[in-house]
Design a protein around this motif. Structure first.
Motif, PDB file in Angstrom:
ATOM      1  N   LEU A  96       0.824  -1.209   0.000  1.00 42.18           N
ATOM      2  CA  LEU A  96       0.000   0.000   0.000  1.00 42.18           C
ATOM      3  C   LEU A  96       0.860   1.262   0.000  1.00 42.18           C
ATOM      4  O   LEU A  96       0.485   2.273  -0.601  1.00 42.18           O
ATOM      5  CB  LEU A  96      -0.920  -0.004   1.224  1.00 42.18           C
ATOM      6  N   GLU A  97       2.011   1.211   0.641  1.00 42.99           N
ATOM      7  CA  GLU A  97       2.903   2.369   0.644  1.00 42.99           C
ATOM      8  C   GLU A  97       3.473   2.658  -0.737  1.00 42.99           C
ATOM      9  O   GLU A  97       3.849   3.793  -1.036  1.00 42.99           O
ATOM     10  CB  GLU A  97       4.055   2.139   1.625  1.00 42.99           C
ATOM     11  N   THR A  98       3.556   1.644  -1.579  1.00 41.67           N
ATOM     12  CA  THR A  98       4.178   1.795  -2.906  1.00 41.67           C
ATOM     13  C   THR A  98       3.164   1.611  -4.020  1.00 41.67           C
ATOM     14  O   THR A  98       3.514   1.143  -5.105  1.00 41.67           O
ATOM     15  CB  THR A  98       5.331   0.785  -3.065  1.00 41.67           C
ATOM     16  N   SER A  99       1.925   1.974  -3.785  1.00 48.27           N
ATOM     17  CA  SER A  99       0.878   1.815  -4.795  1.00 48.27           C
ATOM     18  C   SER A  99       1.229   2.510  -6.103  1.00 48.27           C
ATOM     19  O   SER A  99       0.910   2.021  -7.196  1.00 48.27           O
ATOM     20  CB  SER A  99      -0.452   2.361  -4.280  1.00 48.27           C
ATOM     21  N   ALA A 100       1.880   3.657  -6.007  1.00 42.75           N
ATOM     22  CA  ALA A 100       2.208   4.422  -7.217  1.00 42.75           C
ATOM     23  C   ALA A 100       3.174   3.677  -8.127  1.00 42.75           C
ATOM     24  O   ALA A 100       3.240   3.976  -9.341  1.00 42.75           O
ATOM     25  CB  ALA A 100       2.801   5.774  -6.815  1.00 42.75           C
TER      26      ALA A 100
ATOM     27  N   SER B 221       1.429  -1.317 -11.516  1.00 41.22           N
ATOM     28  CA  SER B 221       0.576  -1.121 -12.684  1.00 41.22           C
ATOM     29  C   SER B 221      -0.888  -1.290 -12.288  1.00 41.22           C
ATOM     30  O   SER B 221      -1.198  -1.748 -11.177  1.00 41.22           O
ATOM     31  CB  SER B 221       0.938  -2.134 -13.771  1.00 41.22           C
ATOM     32  N   VAL B 222      -1.780  -0.936 -13.205  1.00 43.43           N
ATOM     33  CA  VAL B 222      -3.208  -1.090 -12.929  1.00 43.43           C
ATOM     34  C   VAL B 222      -3.547  -2.546 -12.637  1.00 43.43           C
ATOM     35  O   VAL B 222      -4.287  -2.857 -11.700  1.00 43.43           O
ATOM     36  CB  VAL B 222      -4.043  -0.563 -14.119  1.00 43.43           C
ATOM     37  N   GLU B 223      -2.998  -3.462 -13.422  1.00 43.10           N
ATOM     38  CA  GLU B 223      -3.278  -4.883 -13.219  1.00 43.10           C
ATOM     39  C   GLU B 223      -2.700  -5.373 -11.895  1.00 43.10           C
ATOM     40  O   GLU B 223      -3.323  -6.166 -11.187  1.00 43.10           O
ATOM     41  CB  GLU B 223      -2.690  -5.698 -14.380  1.00 43.10           C
ATOM     42  N   GLN B 224      -1.511  -4.898 -11.555  1.00 46.90           N
ATOM     43  CA  GLN B 224      -0.916  -5.283 -10.271  1.00 46.90           C
ATOM     44  C   GLN B 224      -1.761  -4.779  -9.105  1.00 46.90           C
ATOM     45  O   GLN B 224      -1.985  -5.508  -8.139  1.00 46.90           O
ATOM     46  CB  GLN B 224       0.506  -4.730 -10.168  1.00 46.90           C
ATOM     47  N   ARG B 225      -2.241  -3.548  -9.185  1.00 49.97           N
ATOM     48  CA  ARG B 225      -3.068  -3.019  -8.098  1.00 49.97           C
ATOM     49  C   ARG B 225      -4.351  -3.825  -7.941  1.00 49.97           C
ATOM     50  O   ARG B 225      -4.815  -4.062  -6.827  1.00 49.97           O
ATOM     51  CB  ARG B 225      -3.385  -1.542  -8.345  1.00 49.97           C
ATOM     52  N   ARG B 226      -4.916  -4.240  -9.066  1.00 50.37           N
ATOM     53  CA  ARG B 226      -6.139  -5.034  -8.997  1.00 50.37           C
ATOM     54  C   ARG B 226      -5.871  -6.384  -8.331  1.00 50.37           C
ATOM     55  O   ARG B 226      -6.606  -6.822  -7.438  1.00 50.37           O
ATOM     56  CB  ARG B 226      -6.710  -5.238 -10.398  1.00 50.37           C
ATOM     57  N   SER B 227      -4.803  -7.058  -8.749  1.00 46.32           N
ATOM     58  CA  SER B 227      -4.461  -8.359  -8.187  1.00 46.32           C
ATOM     59  C   SER B 227      -4.081  -8.239  -6.716  1.00 46.32           C
ATOM     60  O   SER B 227      -4.518  -9.038  -5.879  1.00 46.32           O
ATOM     61  CB  SER B 227      -3.298  -8.972  -8.983  1.00 46.32           C
ATOM     62  N   GLU B 228      -3.273  -7.225  -6.396  1.00 44.00           N
ATOM     63  CA  GLU B 228      -2.857  -7.029  -5.009  1.00 44.00           C
ATOM     64  C   GLU B 228      -4.049  -6.708  -4.111  1.00 44.00           C
ATOM     65  O   GLU B 228      -4.117  -7.166  -2.963  1.00 44.00           O
ATOM     66  CB  GLU B 228      -1.836  -5.892  -4.940  1.00 44.00           C
TER      67      GLU B 228
END
Length: 483
Positions: free
Chosen positions: A76-80, A83-90
């Motif tokens: 969460l600290e490194t959300s930026a 990628s969009v797909e990584q954020r969705r999976s995470e």
């Protein structure tokens, strides 16, 4: 054919998994807390920087709560950076893991994120969804009031129930609450009888406020205690040499926690209660074994009860408790079983940390029983004489059993900060970190990757399969409800 980079990646992930299972940043027998935290922080930073997808995927494995919370926080600290797909999976993995974590751990995690200034949209959404899935926010407001209040402020959320908001931010401004537990908390300020209707951790403060004698309080609050609260109270009482008036329901205890409780008892009491304690340990082991009971063939275990199995002041007898729990679990899983303690002890129930670690001699004894599986439960500090275990295992694997008729696995409950891993006995023997004996069947699966027979593709597929099971957890939790 996998590339050299893939093999390195697989080794790195397995090394991190071992650390995430065993390490808690606390003092161990051979390393202080500072070294533990420094070593663990490096591993988290290394994995996040080099294998973000695999780092997130580790959330689906049976790692300990401390490292699960660290992984969630760093993602969460490194959300930026994702990628969009990584954020969705995470996001799916994080939601699944949060549903499994104890609520106090989750509130602590969001408190840490608040201090770190992490308040991105994904963090707020995860917190909102987790709170929405909680079965009883009024209960949380009483038991985790500070954590819930800070979480709501951090995510800019307002409770749907106006009464709950009043309780959190101005609790004594109302003369009456319609919600029973909130009203009980209000009455507990003035009525001793209301104290015994509250959760134990909350009631304890009110008992002190009212000057209620400890013995009277414990006797009357006992029905409100969780099984782990009752167990912790008894373990603390044993350490202080005092008696607490709370009965522990052994039949409901998890196997490894039960083993820790047994080890906290004086030897004389263990002898006196031998049938009761042994029966409880075997019943707990049978529950863990489940449908696999009696299916592992001939199993011999080498179990470390040397002096280092004491652990440390903050993890008292933890390595020995894992070994004792593994003893009873392997007995349940085996068709024929033999357990060999490094001290030469015959009765497992009387185990206590003593002497050096003659692993090599005990492994020789174990191999003479011709087992289908040899399981070694030890912190890996082979010192009587040093290196004998590694040599025995090398000769056995290369000359006497190259066909691998006997499966050998080393389970290590202690993180080695200097090596960024659990200490290994021999290159030819897979080593897996172990936190609780309940995880042993799953750890045996992971051990196949440590043997080098499979690579990154198979390991990734295994993580993906575990992730699919994890992401279904929030739906099951919301449907069933849990505290």
């Amino acid at each position: 054919m996998e590339s050299y980079g893939d093999l390195v990646a697989a080794d790195d992930v397995l090394l991190f998994v071992n650390a995430a299972i065993t390490a808690t940043g606390q003092r161990e027998f051979h390393a202080d807390a500072g070294a533990q935290r420094l070593s663990l922080d490096f591993l988290h930073a290394y994995m996040l920087g080099n294998y973000r997808d695999l780092y997130a995927g580790v959330l689906a494995l049976d790692i300990n709560d401390h490292n699960a919370a660290l992984i969630v926080r760093r993602l969460l600290e490194t959300s930026a950076e994702a990628s969009v797909e990584q954020r969705r999976s995470e996001g799916r993995l994080i939601a699944g893991r949060l549903a499994l974590l104890p609520p106090q751990r989750v509130y602590g995690l969001f408190r840490a994120l608040r201090r770190a200034g992490v308040n991105n949209r994904r963090t707020r959404a995860l917190l909102r969804d987790w709170l929405a899935a909680r079965p009883d926010l009024a209960f949380d407001a009483v038991k985790y009031r500070s954590g819930l209040k800070q979480a709501l402020r951090h995510a800019h959320l307002a409770p749907d129930d106006g009464e709950l908001g009043t309780f959190l931010f101005a609790p004594l401004s109302r003369a009456h609450y319609d919600t029973p537990i909130l009203e009980t908390w209000r009455r507990a300020h003035y009525e001793q009888a209301a104290v015994y209707e509250l959760p134990y951790t909350v009631a304890e403060g009110f008992a002190a406020k009212h000057g209620i004698p400890r013995a009277v309080f414990l006797e009357r609050i006992a029905p409100r205690m969780t099984r782990l609260e009752a167990l912790r109270l008894q373990e603390t009482a044993q350490r202080r040499g005092v008696a607490e008036a709370v009965a522990v329901d052994l039949a409901r205890m998890p196997l490894t926690r039960l083993a820790g409780y047994v080890l906290s008892l004086p030897a004389a009491e263990r002898v006196e209660r031998r049938d009761e304690l042994t029966g409880a340990l075997r019943a707990a082991a049978a529950r863990v074994a489940g449908v696999h009971r009696g299916t592992w063939g001939r199993v011999t275990a080498v179990l470390d009860d040397s002096f280092s199995s004491y652990g440390s002041g903050v993890k008292r007898r933890r390595p020995l408790a894992v070994a004792l729990a593994c003893h009873y679990l392997l007995e349940a899983l085996a068709d024929r079983y033999a357990g060999l303690w490094t001290s030469g002890r015959r009765e497992a129930l009387l185990a206590h940390p003593v002497g050096p670690t003659p692993l090599g001699e005990r492994i020789l004894d174990a191999l003479e029983t011709a087992p289908d599986r040899l399981v070694i439960v030890s912190d890996g500090w082979d010192n009587a004489p040093p290196g004998l275990a590694a040599e025995v295992l090398r000769v056995w694997r290369t000359r006497l059993d190259p066909e691998r008729r006997t499966s050998v696995v080393h389970l290590n409950p202690v993180y080695d900060a200097d090596d960024f891993d659990v200490r290994r006995l021999a290159p030819s023997v897979p080593t897996a970190g172990v936190r609780d004996a309940e995880d042993v069947p799953a750890l045996v699966e992971i051990a196949q990757f440590a043997e080098g027979r499979t690579g990154l593709a198979e390991l990734t597929a295994y993580l993906d399969a575990r992730a699919e099971r994890l992401v279904a957890v929030p739906e099951r939790t919301a449907a069933g409800g849990a505290r």
